[in-house]
Scaffold this active site. Structure first.
Site, mmCIF file in Angstrom:
data_model
loop_
_atom_site.group_PDB
_atom_site.id
_atom_site.type_symbol
_atom_site.label_atom_id
_atom_site.label_comp_id
_atom_site.label_asym_id
_atom_site.label_seq_id
_atom_site.Cartn_x
_atom_site.Cartn_y
_atom_site.Cartn_z
ATOM 1 N N TYR A 1 0.839 -1.212 0.000
ATOM 2 C CA TYR A 1 0.000 0.000 0.000
ATOM 3 C C TYR A 1 0.876 1.265 0.000
ATOM 4 O O TYR A 1 0.657 2.192 -0.778
ATOM 5 C CB TYR A 1 -0.904 -0.042 1.231
ATOM 6 C CG TYR A 1 -1.893 1.092 1.345
ATOM 7 C CD1 TYR A 1 -3.057 1.110 0.564
ATOM 8 C CD2 TYR A 1 -1.695 2.139 2.239
ATOM 9 C CE1 TYR A 1 -3.977 2.149 0.683
ATOM 10 C CE2 TYR A 1 -2.602 3.168 2.365
ATOM 11 C CZ TYR A 1 -3.745 3.170 1.588
ATOM 12 O OH TYR A 1 -4.654 4.197 1.714
ATOM 13 N N LYS B 1 1.134 4.251 -2.817
ATOM 14 C CA LYS B 1 0.801 5.642 -2.502
ATOM 15 C C LYS B 1 2.011 6.564 -2.704
ATOM 16 O O LYS B 1 1.853 7.734 -3.034
ATOM 17 C CB LYS B 1 0.254 5.737 -1.073
ATOM 18 C CG LYS B 1 -1.070 4.996 -0.878
ATOM 19 C CD LYS B 1 -2.149 5.530 -1.801
ATOM 20 C CE LYS B 1 -3.494 4.892 -1.577
ATOM 21 N NZ LYS B 1 -4.530 5.408 -2.495
HETATM 22 P P1 NAP Z 1 -13.331 2.443 0.848
HETATM 23 O O1 NAP Z 1 -14.327 2.956 1.841
HETATM 24 O O2 NAP Z 1 -12.852 1.046 0.951
HETATM 25 O O3 NAP Z 1 -13.906 2.717 -0.640
HETATM 26 C C1 NAP Z 1 -13.122 2.361 -1.753
HETATM 27 C C2 NAP Z 1 -13.819 2.787 -3.030
HETATM 28 O O4 NAP Z 1 -12.971 2.397 -4.122
HETATM 29 C C3 NAP Z 1 -15.150 2.092 -3.242
HETATM 30 O O5 NAP Z 1 -16.034 2.997 -3.897
HETATM 31 C C4 NAP Z 1 -14.775 0.937 -4.180
HETATM 32 O O6 NAP Z 1 -15.831 0.474 -5.023
HETATM 33 C C5 NAP Z 1 -13.714 1.597 -5.027
HETATM 34 N N1 NAP Z 1 -12.859 0.637 -5.702
HETATM 35 C C6 NAP Z 1 -12.044 -0.300 -5.163
HETATM 36 N N2 NAP Z 1 -11.402 -0.982 -6.128
HETATM 37 C C7 NAP Z 1 -11.816 -0.447 -7.312
HETATM 38 C C8 NAP Z 1 -11.513 -0.714 -8.664
HETATM 39 N N3 NAP Z 1 -10.650 -1.680 -9.042
HETATM 40 N N4 NAP Z 1 -12.118 0.020 -9.621
HETATM 41 C C9 NAP Z 1 -12.994 1.007 -9.289
HETATM 42 N N5 NAP Z 1 -13.326 1.301 -8.025
HETATM 43 C C10 NAP Z 1 -12.745 0.578 -7.046
HETATM 44 O O7 NAP Z 1 -12.011 3.349 0.871
HETATM 45 P P2 NAP Z 1 -11.779 4.850 1.401
HETATM 46 O O8 NAP Z 1 -11.348 4.776 2.803
HETATM 47 O O9 NAP Z 1 -12.944 5.700 1.021
HETATM 48 O O10 NAP Z 1 -10.501 5.260 0.540
HETATM 49 C C11 NAP Z 1 -10.599 6.023 -0.656
HETATM 50 C C12 NAP Z 1 -9.188 6.388 -1.090
HETATM 51 O O11 NAP Z 1 -8.535 7.131 -0.054
HETATM 52 C C13 NAP Z 1 -8.288 5.174 -1.357
HETATM 53 O O12 NAP Z 1 -7.424 5.440 -2.443
HETATM 54 C C14 NAP Z 1 -7.487 5.045 -0.070
HETATM 55 O O13 NAP Z 1 -6.279 4.382 -0.264
HETATM 56 C C15 NAP Z 1 -7.310 6.510 0.288
HETATM 57 N N6 NAP Z 1 -7.016 6.724 1.704
HETATM 58 C C16 NAP Z 1 -7.897 6.364 2.685
HETATM 59 C C17 NAP Z 1 -7.589 6.599 4.020
HETATM 60 C C18 NAP Z 1 -8.526 6.242 5.140
HETATM 61 O O14 NAP Z 1 -8.128 6.415 6.312
HETATM 62 N N7 NAP Z 1 -9.716 5.765 4.884
HETATM 63 C C19 NAP Z 1 -6.351 7.177 4.359
HETATM 64 C C20 NAP Z 1 -5.466 7.522 3.330
HETATM 65 C C21 NAP Z 1 -5.824 7.314 2.003
HETATM 66 P P3 NAP Z 1 -16.856 -0.724 -4.549
HETATM 67 O O15 NAP Z 1 -17.732 -0.076 -3.527
HETATM 68 O O16 NAP Z 1 -17.599 -1.113 -5.745
HETATM 69 O O17 NAP Z 1 -15.987 -1.797 -3.965
#
Ligand code: NAP
Length: 248
Positions: free
Chosen positions: A156, A160
């Site tokens: 991961y 990133k």
């Molecule tokens: P999440 O709640 O797990 O949601 C992930 C989203 O990505 C969902 O809409 C999912 O679609 C979609 N997705 C996953 N694989 C995909 C693919 N191959 N093609 C198209 N869509 C796909 O994650 P989140 O926490 O909102 O994170 C969003 C972004 O922020 C990510 O890049 C993550 O790495 C980054 N981030 C998050 C955090 C945190 O603390 N949450 C911190 C730093 C960075 P489905 O619903 O259809 O599965």
């Protein structure tokens, strides 16, 4: 009047979590929004209806961001239906956490393909229409983990960190064409992605956050409005941390 009136935004991974909050915030600020999902069809369709009720155009499309030809077809569909792409937000991402000694090739490949190759796929296809449109803003979702690493997340963190190098390079390549490219590095944001962490890990994170609270999807969405709108017109090649001073 909204900060994004008249703009068309394409957001990957908009069905849940941070992506869904970006979709809502963008619609509230007047943008027409196309967003993708991979498997959460019900949630995506419900969100599309919610957004349409806000007086802007919205379209949820099933498209695997890790697949080069699906990304090409997606961009074509957006151009056919909406005529242009002003803002691209590469938000889709996954985790497959484990220590390096236990990490298999599949866990490495999947995370790199969904988190990093997807950013190449979408940028590659959206760039030409942005050049034609004489401008655009690309926002890539990195993470504080991409800046300082994290045990158990080598795959991961590498994806990133790769996004940050990509972002800065694109900003340099197309800056003269009025296309901006920035990354956002969220800290610990409450979504389904972080829900899976055990209480001890969460408490540990919390104790290290100077602001002593977790972030929300809306906090990240607000940063996306700034970078996507004309408010951020002279900001490019940057990594904006949204992390309660964790990355300080
Ligand atoms: P999440 O709640 O797990 O949601 C992930 C989203 O990505 C969902 O809409 C999912 O679609 C979609 N997705 C996953 N694989 C995909 C693919 N191959 N093609 C198209 N869509 C796909 O994650 P989140 O926490 O909102 O994170 C969003 C972004 O922020 C990510 O890049 C993550 O790495 C980054 N981030 C998050 C955090 C945190 O603390 N949450 C911190 C730093 C960075 P489905 O619903 O259809 O599965």
């Amino acid at each position: 009047m909204g900060l994004l009136d008249g703009k068309v935004a394409l957001i990957t991974g908009g069905s849940r979590g941070i992506g869904a909050e970006i979709v809502r915030k963008y619609a509230k600020e007047g943008a027409d929004v196309v967003f993708t999902y991979r498997s959460s069809a019900e949630k995506a369709i419900a969100l599309q209806k919610e957004i349409e009720g806000m007086g802007v155009r919205a379209e949820a499309i099933q498209s695997d961001a890790a697949d080069f030809s699906q990304a090409e077809a997606l961009v074509k569909q957006v151009l056919d239906n909406f005529g242009k792409i002003d803002i691209l937000i590469n938000n889709a991402g996954i985790t497959k956490d484990t220590l390096m000694l236990r990490m298999g090739e599949e866990q490495w490949d999947q995370v790199i393909e969904v988190n990093l190759k997807s950013v190449f796929n979408l940028t590659k296809h959206a760039l030409r229409p942005m050049l034609k449109n004489r401008g655009g803003s690309i926002i890539n979702m990195s993470s504080v983990v991409g800046v300082f690493g994290n045990a158990g997340q080598a795959n991961y963190a590498a994806s990133k960190a790769g996004i940050i190098g990509f972002t800065k390079s694109i900003a340099k390549e197309v800056g003269s064409r009025n296309i901006r490219c920035n990354a956002i590095a969220p800290g610990f944001i409450e979504t389904e992605m972080t829900e899976v962490l055990d209480e001890k890990t969460k408490e540990n994170f919390l104790s290290n956050i100077p602001m002593k609270k977790l972030g929300t999807g809306e906090d990240v969405a607000n940063a996306c409005v700034f970078l996507g709108s004309d408010m951020g017109a002279y900001v490019s090649g940057q990594v904006l941390s949204v992390c309660g001073a964790l990355n300080t």
